[in-house]
Design a protein around this motif. Structure first.
Motif, PDB file in Angstrom:
ATOM      1  N   GLN A   8     -49.539 -32.328  22.044  1.00 15.18           N
ATOM      2  CA  GLN A   8     -49.040 -31.653  23.243  1.00 15.18           C
ATOM      3  C   GLN A   8     -50.016 -30.612  23.749  1.00 15.18           C
ATOM      4  N   TRP A   9     -50.297 -30.694  25.041  1.00 17.80           N
ATOM      5  CA  TRP A   9     -51.148 -29.712  25.714  1.00 17.80           C
ATOM      6  C   TRP A   9     -50.427 -28.372  25.812  1.00 17.80           C
ATOM      7  N   SER A  10     -51.195 -27.304  25.768  1.00 18.50           N
ATOM      8  CA  SER A  10     -50.650 -25.960  25.980  1.00 18.50           C
ATOM      9  C   SER A  10     -50.222 -25.805  27.437  1.00 18.50           C
ATOM     10  N   PRO A  11     -49.076 -25.133  27.680  1.00 20.15           N
ATOM     11  CA  PRO A  11     -48.674 -24.880  29.065  1.00 20.15           C
ATOM     12  C   PRO A  11     -49.486 -23.754  29.702  1.00 20.15           C
ATOM     13  N   ASP A  12     -50.293 -23.064  28.871  1.00 20.89           N
ATOM     14  CA  ASP A  12     -50.950 -21.836  29.322  1.00 20.89           C
ATOM     15  C   ASP A  12     -52.446 -22.015  29.598  1.00 20.89           C
TER      16      ASP A  12
ATOM     17  N   GLY B 196     -48.300 -32.587   7.106  1.00 23.13           N
ATOM     18  CA  GLY B 196     -47.619 -31.301   7.063  1.00 23.13           C
ATOM     19  C   GLY B 196     -48.341 -30.194   7.810  1.00 23.13           C
ATOM     20  N   ILE B 197     -49.394 -30.556   8.528  1.00 24.35           N
ATOM     21  CA  ILE B 197     -50.213 -29.557   9.234  1.00 24.35           C
ATOM     22  C   ILE B 197     -49.995 -29.656  10.741  1.00 24.35           C
ATOM     23  N   LEU B 198     -49.974 -28.488  11.392  1.00 31.91           N
ATOM     24  CA  LEU B 198     -49.981 -28.442  12.855  1.00 31.91           C
ATOM     25  C   LEU B 198     -51.277 -27.739  13.267  1.00 31.91           C
ATOM     26  N   ASN B 199     -52.164 -28.481  13.899  1.00 31.56           N
ATOM     27  CA  ASN B 199     -53.470 -27.946  14.298  1.00 31.56           C
ATOM     28  C   ASN B 199     -53.468 -27.534  15.762  1.00 31.56           C
ATOM     29  N   ILE B 200     -54.146 -26.444  16.079  1.00 33.74           N
ATOM     30  CA  ILE B 200     -54.349 -26.015  17.458  1.00 33.74           C
ATOM     31  C   ILE B 200     -55.845 -26.128  17.773  1.00 33.74           C
ATOM     32  N   TRP B 201     -56.136 -26.813  18.873  1.00 30.89           N
ATOM     33  CA  TRP B 201     -57.519 -27.126  19.250  1.00 30.89           C
ATOM     34  C   TRP B 201     -57.855 -26.538  20.619  1.00 30.89           C
ATOM     35  N   ASP B 202     -59.136 -26.342  20.839  1.00 30.61           N
ATOM     36  CA  ASP B 202     -59.635 -25.980  22.162  1.00 30.61           C
ATOM     37  C   ASP B 202     -60.911 -26.788  22.382  1.00 30.61           C
ATOM     38  N   TYR B 203     -60.840 -27.777  23.294  1.00 36.58           N
ATOM     39  CA  TYR B 203     -62.014 -28.657  23.441  1.00 36.58           C
ATOM     40  C   TYR B 203     -63.208 -27.916  24.042  1.00 36.58           C
ATOM     41  N   GLU B 204     -62.965 -26.759  24.656  1.00 37.09           N
ATOM     42  CA  GLU B 204     -64.094 -25.982  25.194  1.00 37.09           C
ATOM     43  C   GLU B 204     -64.911 -25.339  24.078  1.00 37.09           C
ATOM     44  N   LYS B 205     -64.342 -25.267  22.869  1.00 33.94           N
ATOM     45  CA  LYS B 205     -65.078 -24.684  21.742  1.00 33.94           C
ATOM     46  C   LYS B 205     -66.034 -25.688  21.095  1.00 33.94           C
ATOM     47  N   ILE B 206     -65.920 -26.967  21.479  1.00 34.29           N
ATOM     48  CA  ILE B 206     -66.795 -27.988  20.891  1.00 34.29           C
ATOM     49  C   ILE B 206     -68.241 -27.690  21.279  1.00 34.29           C
TER      50      ILE B 206
ATOM     51  N   TRP C 231     -44.476 -26.309  22.629  1.00 36.61           N
ATOM     52  CA  TRP C 231     -44.937 -25.021  23.164  1.00 36.61           C
ATOM     53  C   TRP C 231     -43.827 -24.437  24.038  1.00 36.61           C
ATOM     54  N   ASN C 232     -43.734 -23.119  24.044  1.00 37.68           N
ATOM     55  CA  ASN C 232     -42.722 -22.434  24.848  1.00 37.68           C
ATOM     56  C   ASN C 232     -43.329 -22.030  26.201  1.00 37.68           C
ATOM     57  N   ALA C 233     -42.867 -22.660  27.274  1.00 38.96           N
ATOM     58  CA  ALA C 233     -43.423 -22.367  28.596  1.00 38.96           C
ATOM     59  C   ALA C 233     -43.110 -20.937  29.040  1.00 38.96           C
ATOM     60  N   SER C 234     -41.996 -20.362  28.541  1.00 36.45           N
ATOM     61  CA  SER C 234     -41.632 -18.982  28.910  1.00 36.45           C
ATOM     62  C   SER C 234     -42.423 -17.951  28.117  1.00 36.45           C
ATOM     63  N   ASP C 235     -43.008 -18.364  27.004  1.00 33.54           N
ATOM     64  CA  ASP C 235     -43.765 -17.460  26.122  1.00 33.54           C
ATOM     65  C   ASP C 235     -44.878 -18.315  25.513  1.00 33.54           C
ATOM     66  N   PRO C 236     -45.949 -18.557  26.308  1.00 31.61           N
ATOM     67  CA  PRO C 236     -46.813 -19.728  26.096  1.00 31.61           C
ATOM     68  C   PRO C 236     -47.489 -19.904  24.737  1.00 31.61           C
ATOM     69  N   TRP C 237     -47.689 -18.841  23.964  1.00 29.47           N
ATOM     70  CA  TRP C 237     -48.331 -19.054  22.664  1.00 29.47           C
ATOM     71  C   TRP C 237     -47.312 -19.135  21.529  1.00 29.47           C
TER      72      TRP C 237
END
Length: 462
Positions: free
Chosen positions: A342-346, A358-368, A402-408
């Motif tokens: 799922q993409w971040s709403p923010d 059992g892992i939830l990873n958060i990625w940022d493709y701009e960091k590649i 992700w919570n759209a009202s509290d994006p992180w």
């Protein structure tokens, strides 16, 4: 490293890595979790609706649960409080508000963006069930209790449709895929307009109308209607050669959508172009595809997650009818099948992935391609783009949102049946903002913090 060792190590890092964390022990596993509307805002926390399910062993009925959740605002919780949670207990932040007795287990929940009080559910049947959670009576889930009556049933699948389910961001459309290899599209608007002229209707803002029910007491009988209204599909789309596992609308168009399945294909559709694929990527992965998401900020980018443990990012401008389409990036940070993407709403470049490991990873493709990670230290073992790893679950993370009202802020659920012999874990968490904010902002804040500490030491020493 074993699961328990990994978990113990994670728990010691909670005060350092998290701004807030709520751990909620579930008696029964939940296969789906979704944020609903924000109900109330206060100084230190906001109250928000949360949709869950209870997948039982049959001793009590399966249920769709509407909970109220207290979401603590950023930079409010104290570090020592964050780490002091009881793994066996229910969180004081999550309170059950209403229970709907669901016909069969709830495999997937999706809320209607135009009115988040209306949700669709998938179960082990060909039908999609639509619920108006506000007008549904509250029920006691006891053995032998009659099932709650859906507000609407969407028919059209020829075989069970268990997982692939999506709601359109721009129109009241519902999309589903199933074992019949079909992708089916409905408009709830059609149903709403036919009801609009009938008497005895309750109207929810922005949602059109559903049949009105008397709000019966908890545990009482269901409404008097014994048969739910049903509607057939607007269109049926054929192009997959195996079970369709996930579907998603284009965020900017009700006419465009995509689907993935056990045939390893990513298929793009356009309702204006008929009921056959516009683009079909034959080998999107080397195994079954479990999940897909379409970037709400950049409609050219689509993510897919697979049983081959990887996540691929496709640019739809690079896909053509020959089925040729190499992913723009491959993300390899899981060691088991990926279940949810799922993409971040923010932030347009950020997304989350969860898996059977059992892992939830958060990625940022701009960091590649950037040499340093968020800590300013080189970490050669971290896969490119990975900047946060949530290891708070002991078993497969079957869903997150992700919570759209509290994006992180993220809600995630794990099915702990294999590791603990039953039950599940719901966690609501927010990483500390020093991790995801712009590096220059963080350095300025840390420098100010350092100056403050030095000033305190000088004043204490004098």
């Amino acid at each position: 490293m074993g699961v328990n060792e990994r978990y113990t190590q994670w728990k010691t890092l909670v005060p350092v890595l998290y701004d807030w964390l709520a751990n909620h022990n579930l008696v029964w596993p939940s296969l789906s979790c979704r944020w609903g509307p924000q109900l109330e805002q206060a100084t230190y926390k906001n109250r928000q609706r949360l949709y869950l399910s209870e997948q039982t062993d049959g001793s009590v009925p399966n249920t769709l649960v509407i909970a109220n959740c207290e979401v603590v605002k950023p930079r409010v919780a104290a570090a020592e409080h964050i780490s002091q949670f009881n793994e066996e207990a229910r969180s004081p932040f999550v309170k059950k508000y209403k229970t709907i007795i669901h016909p069969g287990e709830v495999n997937r929940i999706r809320e209607l963006p135009q009115n988040t009080n209306i949700v669709a559910t998938h179960t082990d049947s060909p039908d999609v069930l639509i619920w108006d959670v506000d007008s549904q009576p509250n029920r006691h889930a006891v053995l032998g209790a009659t099932e709650s009556c859906p507000d609407l049933i969407l028919t059209g699948h020829k075989d069970d449709a268990e997982f692939a389910l999506a709601m359109c961001p721009t129109e009241p459309f519902v999309l589903s895929g199933g074992k019949d290899k079909l992708v089916v599209l409905w408009s709830i608007q059609d149903h709403i307009s036919t009801l609009a002229a009938e008497p005895g209707l309750s109207k929810s803002p922005g949602s059109g109308s559903f049949p009105n029910k008397s709000a019966s007491k908890a545990g009482g009988g269901n409404d008097k209607r014994t048969k739910s209204p049903s509607i057939g599909p607007r269109d049926v789309y054929q192009g997959h050669t195996d079970t369709v596992e996930d579907v998603q609308f284009c965020p900017s168009s009700a006419q465009e959508f995509c689907s993935v399945g056990d045939d390893s294909c990513l298929v793009l559709w356009d309702a204006r172009a008929g009921c056959t694929p516009v683009v079909k990527v034959e080998k999107a992965h080397n195994a079954d595809l479990h999940c897909v998401d379409w970037n709400p900020h950049d409609v050219n980018l689509i993510l897919t997650g697979s049983a081959d443990n990887s996540v691929h990012m496709f640019d739809r401008r690079n896909l053509n009818l020959g089925g040729v389409g190499a992913p723009v990036h491959k993300f390899e940070g899981h060691n088991a099948a990926v279940l949810c993407v799922q993409w971040s709403p923010d932030k347009s470049s950020v997304f989350g992935t969860s898996a059977e490991d059992g892992i939830l990873n958060i990625w940022d493709y701009e960091k590649i391609g950037k040499k340093q990670d968020f800590t300013g230290l080189k970490v050669p073992t971290a896969p490119p783009g990975l900047f946060f790893r949530h290891a708070g679950h002991r078993d497969k993370v079957v869903d997150f949102h992700w919570n759209a009202s509290d994006p992180w802020t993220i809600v995630s659920v794990s099915d702990d049946g294999e590791s603990t012999g039953g039950g599940g874990t719901l966690q609501i968490w927010r990483m500390i903002d020093l991790i995801h904010r712009a590096e220059e902002d963080v350095l300025v804040e840390l420098e100010n913090f350092k100056s403050h500490i030095l000033a305190c030491e000088r004043s204490q020493g004098s």
